[in-house]
Design a protein around this motif. Sequence first.
Motif: not given
Length: 140
Positions: A104-109, A128-132
């Motif tokens: 998965t990928l996680k958003k950062t600031n 879908s990598l952001l909401s897996a």
Amino acid sequence: MDEQQNCLCDVLKEILHFQNLIEHTWTKHFNYLLLKIVGSDTIPIALLTRRGTHLQLTDYESGFTTCYFRIENIDVSSNLLTVSFLCPMSIEGEPIMRSEEMVTLKKTNREATINITTLSGVQLLSTSLLSANIFVESKW
């Protein structure tokens, strides 16, 4: 700016445009239906350098390196692209270095500004990598 750079700018602007549509489109009866359908307000991308490799940037504060980004802004007149970092995560929820282990990928600031003339292409990734949702079940 040469023809290839103009084309790349057009592609980046189009990605940002669709990302903004996903994030801000509201309807009277369905609220933010487009955002719910897509499952994320981010279109994850990888950027290709002039050498043909993926651009990798490091967030030294958090201690991870990534080649996955979200477009935040484009200034065509200055040839500048502002991106935020997407952190690749393992199944254990830890930042990882090897993309083969990414689930998965996680958003950062964390943001960076890149000169568009140093880039040669962009690669779209699945939202879908952001909401897996990851489920780990016992083998027995």
